[in-house]
Scaffold this motif. Sequence first.
Motif, PDB file in Angstrom:
ATOM      1  N   ARG A 137      -9.254  -2.989  -2.134  1.00  0.00           N
ATOM      2  CA  ARG A 137      -8.525  -4.102  -2.752  1.00  0.00           C
ATOM      3  C   ARG A 137      -9.103  -5.442  -2.347  1.00  0.00           C
ATOM      4  O   ARG A 137      -9.091  -6.414  -3.123  1.00  0.00           O
ATOM      5  N   LEU A 138      -9.631  -5.517  -1.131  1.00  0.00           N
ATOM      6  CA  LEU A 138     -10.228  -6.764  -0.663  1.00  0.00           C
ATOM      7  C   LEU A 138     -11.658  -6.943  -1.159  1.00  0.00           C
ATOM      8  O   LEU A 138     -12.296  -7.956  -0.863  1.00  0.00           O
TER       9      LEU A 138
ATOM     10  N   LEU B   7       0.856  -1.188   0.000  1.00  0.00           N
ATOM     11  CA  LEU B   7       0.000   0.000   0.000  1.00  0.00           C
ATOM     12  C   LEU B   7       0.887   1.231   0.000  1.00  0.00           C
ATOM     13  O   LEU B   7       1.712   1.397   0.909  1.00  0.00           O
ATOM     14  N   ASP B   8       0.746   2.055  -1.014  1.00  0.00           N
ATOM     15  CA  ASP B   8       1.545   3.277  -1.113  1.00  0.00           C
ATOM     16  C   ASP B   8       3.039   2.968  -0.977  1.00  0.00           C
ATOM     17  O   ASP B   8       3.796   3.695  -0.333  1.00  0.00           O
TER      18      ASP B   8
ATOM     19  N   ARG C 283      -5.408   6.769   4.458  1.00  0.00           N
ATOM     20  CA  ARG C 283      -5.610   6.612   3.015  1.00  0.00           C
ATOM     21  C   ARG C 283      -5.232   5.211   2.558  1.00  0.00           C
ATOM     22  O   ARG C 283      -5.916   4.604   1.724  1.00  0.00           O
ATOM     23  N   ALA C 284      -4.151   4.674   3.115  1.00  0.00           N
ATOM     24  CA  ALA C 284      -3.713   3.330   2.742  1.00  0.00           C
ATOM     25  C   ALA C 284      -4.749   2.282   3.132  1.00  0.00           C
ATOM     26  O   ALA C 284      -5.022   1.336   2.372  1.00  0.00           O
ATOM     27  N   TYR C 285      -5.357   2.452   4.292  1.00  0.00           N
ATOM     28  CA  TYR C 285      -6.354   1.473   4.722  1.00  0.00           C
ATOM     29  C   TYR C 285      -7.620   1.548   3.877  1.00  0.00           C
ATOM     30  O   TYR C 285      -8.299   0.530   3.679  1.00  0.00           O
ATOM     31  N   GLY C 286      -7.945   2.727   3.394  1.00  0.00           N
ATOM     32  CA  GLY C 286      -9.069   2.828   2.467  1.00  0.00           C
ATOM     33  C   GLY C 286      -8.804   2.023   1.205  1.00  0.00           C
ATOM     34  O   GLY C 286      -9.694   1.334   0.692  1.00  0.00           O
TER      35      GLY C 286
ATOM     36  N   THR D  81      10.300   9.741   5.853  1.00  0.00           N
ATOM     37  CA  THR D  81       9.263  10.372   6.650  1.00  0.00           C
ATOM     38  C   THR D  81       7.942  10.452   5.883  1.00  0.00           C
ATOM     39  O   THR D  81       7.902  10.266   4.665  1.00  0.00           O
ATOM     40  N   GLY D  82       6.876  10.730   6.615  1.00  0.00           N
ATOM     41  CA  GLY D  82       5.589  10.961   5.969  1.00  0.00           C
ATOM     42  C   GLY D  82       4.503   9.960   6.301  1.00  0.00           C
ATOM     43  O   GLY D  82       3.335  10.184   5.961  1.00  0.00           O
ATOM     44  N   TRP D  83       4.859   8.856   6.992  1.00  0.00           N
ATOM     45  CA  TRP D  83       3.832   7.876   7.327  1.00  0.00           C
ATOM     46  C   TRP D  83       3.121   8.302   8.610  1.00  0.00           C
ATOM     47  O   TRP D  83       3.301   7.736   9.672  1.00  0.00           O
TER      48      TRP D  83
END
Length: 372
Positions: free
Chosen positions: A162-163, A81-82, A154-157, A145-147
Amino acid sequence: MVIVTSNSVTPFRIDIPDSALEDLKDRLRRVRLAGRETTPDSSQGVQRERLQELLDYWASGYDWRKLERQLNELGQFRTTLDGLGIHFLHVRSPRPAATPLLLLHGWPGSFLEFLKTVGPLTERGFHLVIPSMPGYGFSDQPTSTGWNPDRIARAYGVLMQRLGYDSYLAQGGDWGGVVATRMGAQRPAGLRAIHVNFPEFLAAPPVGDDPTPEEKAALEQGSRFFAVHSGYHVVQRTRPQTIGYALTDSPAGQAAWIYEKFLDWTRPDALTRDEILDHISLYWFTGTGASSARLYWEYARQPLAPTELDLPVGVSVFPDELTRTPRIWAERAYHDLRYFNDDIPAGGHFAALEEPELFVEEIVAFARTVGA
């Protein structure tokens, strides 16, 4: 560990090498502890005698392979993811019309917090997706940095899309509550509602001009937390790399750093030694002392704005939580507050781990309010 690329979702199995288990035991045999505290209580931190007992059991009585077998039977996966590999549990309910539910953990917890709720929740009609936060557990450690919580949200969305889930709920406490809240603000496709047991607004509570007695009590709880229990917070949001060296090199250091929180944030005997060591061992074997702490550093660099959400929200206030949320704060922050319960008989900061049956009932009750 399986390396995942592209949009693939790949089954994952845990297999910590025997050499890592032996290395841990060797380090525990050679541990050098600080001298005994000078107080008769834990006001200076974890008491030496109590920590020594835990370390002795970790070296000679604890069985990591038991947990490993349990997890490998559940349904673990990894996906990218990302640009970052993310580990997650995906356990489907036997009910075909089940509601997808994203369960989000915090620190020093992990995806293990929800293990005792997996069976009951799937039986009650929920498909479960339980990721390890970036830098935690078997997810990758960010190398730049940035996580921060917004990016994780956003990644979990993307993960839920995806699932194949086009309608789902999200739930979280601690950092999980922060990320669930950010998802609520972003409104990714399919997210119907969120439930939290530790709201993000507790970092900047929506206090009224004339605080009610409940607000004053919550503010006093918050002040006490920062005065007495926030040493870890200051270190991890300012110097996560420095403390990370000690946590990654010393099992005693990693154990004490986490053990303190399970002692301070739960009632006595709420958790077994094995449950506590499951979490400590996960951090140790994955070497995530520094990478997990960096989430505090990342959060400290984001603007802290008042929490306001328009989608349906539920709040469960467990009695031993670090700060008990007053209903009026929830009403000010959440414009569509569907569920609020501050009359739960037991449980604290690690609600799903401490009181899985009560936690499950809270999720079921909230889900009913949004037609799930």
